[in-house]
Structures are given as structure tokens and as C-alpha cells.
Design a protein around this motif. Structure first.
Motif, mmCIF file in Angstrom:
data_model
loop_
_atom_site.group_PDB
_atom_site.id
_atom_site.type_symbol
_atom_site.label_atom_id
_atom_site.label_comp_id
_atom_site.label_asym_id
_atom_site.label_seq_id
_atom_site.Cartn_x
_atom_site.Cartn_y
_atom_site.Cartn_z
ATOM 1 N N SER A 1 111.107 8.126 29.883
ATOM 2 C CA SER A 1 111.310 8.465 28.473
ATOM 3 C C SER A 1 110.672 7.408 27.579
ATOM 4 O O SER A 1 110.403 6.282 27.996
ATOM 5 N N THR A 2 110.447 7.798 26.339
ATOM 6 C CA THR A 2 109.898 6.857 25.359
ATOM 7 C C THR A 2 110.236 7.346 23.960
ATOM 8 O O THR A 2 110.633 8.502 23.775
ATOM 9 N N ASN A 3 110.115 6.480 22.980
ATOM 10 C CA ASN A 3 110.324 6.887 21.596
ATOM 11 C C ASN A 3 109.052 7.480 21.018
ATOM 12 O O ASN A 3 107.955 6.964 21.228
ATOM 13 N N GLY B 1 104.502 18.815 28.677
ATOM 14 C CA GLY B 1 105.048 17.984 27.612
ATOM 15 C C GLY B 1 106.312 18.535 26.990
ATOM 16 O O GLY B 1 106.562 19.748 26.982
ATOM 17 N N GLY B 2 107.094 17.636 26.409
ATOM 18 C CA GLY B 2 108.425 17.969 25.922
ATOM 19 C C GLY B 2 108.483 18.704 24.606
ATOM 20 O O GLY B 2 109.528 19.248 24.256
ATOM 21 N N LYS C 1 103.274 6.235 17.382
ATOM 22 C CA LYS C 1 104.225 5.477 16.583
ATOM 23 C C LYS C 1 105.555 5.320 17.324
ATOM 24 O O LYS C 1 106.065 6.273 17.904
ATOM 25 N N ASN C 2 106.088 4.138 17.348
ATOM 26 C CA ASN C 2 107.350 3.761 18.007
ATOM 27 C C ASN C 2 107.210 3.596 19.516
ATOM 28 O O ASN C 2 108.181 3.255 20.196
ATOM 29 N N SER C 3 106.037 3.835 20.046
ATOM 30 C CA SER C 3 105.784 3.601 21.465
ATOM 31 C C SER C 3 104.767 2.465 21.585
ATOM 32 O O SER C 3 104.688 1.606 20.717
ATOM 33 N N MET C 4 103.985 2.426 22.657
ATOM 34 C CA MET C 4 103.067 1.313 22.884
ATOM 35 C C MET C 4 101.912 1.322 21.875
ATOM 36 O O MET C 4 101.163 2.290 21.806
ATOM 37 N N PRO C 5 101.764 0.265 21.079
ATOM 38 C CA PRO C 5 100.641 0.192 20.144
ATOM 39 C C PRO C 5 99.337 -0.091 20.876
ATOM 40 O O PRO C 5 99.315 -0.358 22.083
ATOM 41 N N VAL D 1 113.251 11.092 20.521
ATOM 42 C CA VAL D 1 113.079 10.510 21.852
ATOM 43 C C VAL D 1 112.376 11.544 22.724
ATOM 44 O O VAL D 1 112.802 12.701 22.810
ATOM 45 N N TYR D 2 111.278 11.131 23.349
ATOM 46 C CA TYR D 2 110.614 11.985 24.330
ATOM 47 C C TYR D 2 111.347 11.783 25.635
ATOM 48 O O TYR D 2 111.104 10.834 26.371
#
Length: 279
Positions: free
Chosen positions: A111-113, A85-86, A175-179, A118-119
Motif C-alpha cells: 500500500s501507499t498514499n 490498479g485500485g 503526490k504523498n508517495s515517493m518524490p 490510500v492506495y
């Protein structure tokens, strides 16, 4: 259903601290003890991060080596899955432990938020991590933060960058990614079966209070489940989880509810196509 359910315990992560919950295991010895309790409660995959002397996340391969050795000694047969993980490092530092040849390692193929950042997972880094996993015989677990990541896993498998059937884990509730959304979850399951086959194994993880929701959906839908203090430090809104084992027991109780046996470590290794170990 009678297909065994694999329970993955994410024991520590990069974010939770003892201020959040005193039960969060930080030191190597604490992580080994906590994982052993979770193993006895039914967990057969240990998803592992390590921390430095200040409790901050790190990708230090020496610390991963100590943790891996301890888990192999105290939880024989348990599947050891190391995190790339980042939050624990940047660039190739994130995969510096892969030559330890763990059974599995997590990989995010896009990548994703995240809540405040940003991840970032660049194509070059993804390709390098996948190559390292192939080189050292490590099975990747695809951490899918959105639908495109499932399709990317399919593309990588078709190109031979992932060996065998990809093991995809849906991560929902960041949060900010897939709910957490049931229709999306059902479509994820449908997509995995369409791309990889009806019998392809998959897993789901929910963050925070949504952990038990995703546990329920995964167990009742024939998938595998992730739990643990990395993703959620509470049993309910007002009660801290006393241990990783307590969160594992919640999933084991769901397996009883839906008439699914909890997978033994031998069954889990067989389901995931992992190398056998001596009993």
C-alpha cells in the motif's frame, strides 16, 4: 550502451479526461488507434486501463477483452499489459480480467498514499492477484511506489509466488508517495541489481512534468522507460501532448542521445521472458 530499451506506453489510465487533454483516448476504438500510433513510434508494451460509457474507470473484463482483441489485431506482437490498479475497482474485481491471459499485468505489492486516498493493497489481495497471474501464465510487472515494494517482490519470488525474475517498475512523483529524487532512484537501481542480478530488467515511470526526467534517468542508466498520457498530458508547461505517440517519440529521441536502440517487440519479449507469438 547497445542494450535495447523497451518503451512502455500507458495510454489512458484512470484519471485523465478529455477536459485535461482532448487527445486522451477513452473509448475502446480510440485506445486501439492511439496505441497503434504509439506502437509505430516505438512502444512495445501497452499498459491498459478501460473506461465505462461515462468515461469512468472500470475493471469490466468484457471491455478489457475487446481492447485486447483490438490491440492483437492492429498491433501484432505488441506486449499487452492490463492494469489491476485500485482506482478501477475493489478487491478481486481488480483481477477479474486476468483469465484473458494477457502477456503481463501490473501488480502493486504494498500500500501507499496517493494525493487524496490510500492506495490499499492488502496481503490477501496481493497473494490472490499473484496466484491468478501464475494460474493464467501472466507475467507481473511490480509497480514499486517505495523501497519496501522491491524487497516484497524479492520475498514473493523466493516463495515461488512470482515466477522468474521480477520485472520492477519504479513509480516516482505521485503526490504523498515517493518524490523524484536522483539518489533514491540510483539506490533503487542498485537494490534491484543486488537482489535480482546485474542483468535483471527494470523500468521507471515519472508522473506529470517529471515524466521526461525519469525517462532520461532510465534510458541513460540502462533501464526501460514508461511514458504516455496516463501519467502526463503535456509536452511542456504550456503545450498539451498531441498524442501518446508524441510522448513515445520523446523517449525514442533519448535512446538516440544515449546510443541505445529502441527494442523491437521481438527483443522486448525476449528480454522479459515472454511467450513468443507468430510474426
Amino acid at each position: 550502451m547497445n542494450n535495447p530499451c523497451i518503451i512502455c506506453v500507458a495510454i489512458t489510465g484512470s484519471l485523465p479526461t478529455k477536459d485535461n487533454n482532448p487527445a486522451v483516448p477513452i473509448s475502446i476504438s480510440e485506445q486501439i488507434e492511439s496505441t497503434h500510433e504509439a506502437f509505430e513510434a516505438g512502444a512495445t508494451i501497452a499498459h491498459c486501463h478501460v473506461r465505462d460509457d461515462d468515461g469512468k474507470p472500470t475493471s469490466d473484463p468484457d471491455r478489457f477483452a475487446l481492447l485486447k482483441e483490438g490491440l492483437e489485431n492492429h498491433c501484432p506482437g505488441m506486449i499487452i499489459q492490463l492494469s489491476t490498479g485500485g482506482r478501477s475497482g475493489s478487491g478481486k474485481e481488480r483481477g477479474a480480467m486476468l483469465d484473458l491471459r494477457p502477456d503481463m499485468a501490473s501488480i502493486s505489492v504494498g500500500s501507499t498514499n496517493f494525493p487524496t486516498r490510500v492506495y490499499e493493497n492488502s496481503p490477501d489481495l496481493i497473494d490472490w492477484l499473484a496466484l491468478e497471474m501464475r494460474t493464467h501464465g501472466v507475467k507481473p510487472e511490480i509497480e514499486a511506489f517505495d523501497l519496501s515494494h522491491i524487497f516484497q517482490a524479492k520475498l514473493m519470488a523466493d516463495r515461488g509466488e512470482i515466477v522468474g525474475t521480477p520485472y520492477v517498475q519504479f513509480v516516482m512523483g505521485v503526490k504523498n508517495s515517493m518524490p523524484v529524487d536522483r539518489e533514491v532512484f540510483d539506490f533503487y537501481v542498485k537494490t534491484v541489481k543486488r537482489l535480482f542480478g546485474e542483468d535483471a530488467p527494470w523500468c521507471a515511470a515519472g508522473i506529470g512534468r517529471q515524466q521526461i526526467v525519469l525517462n532520461d534517468w532510465a534510458v541513460s542508466s540502462g533501464g526501460h522507460a514508461r511514458t504516455g498520457l496516463e501519467d502526463n498530458v503535456r509536452i511542456d508547461k504550456t503545450t498539451l501532448a498531441p498524442s501518446n505517440a508524441a510522448l513515445v517519440k520523446r523517449v525514442a529521441d533519448l535512446c538516440v542521445k544515449y546510443e541505445r536502440p529502441v527494442a523491437t517487440w521481438q527483443q522486448a519479449r525476449n528480454i522479459l521472458g515472454l511467450r513468443a507469438v507468430k510474426e
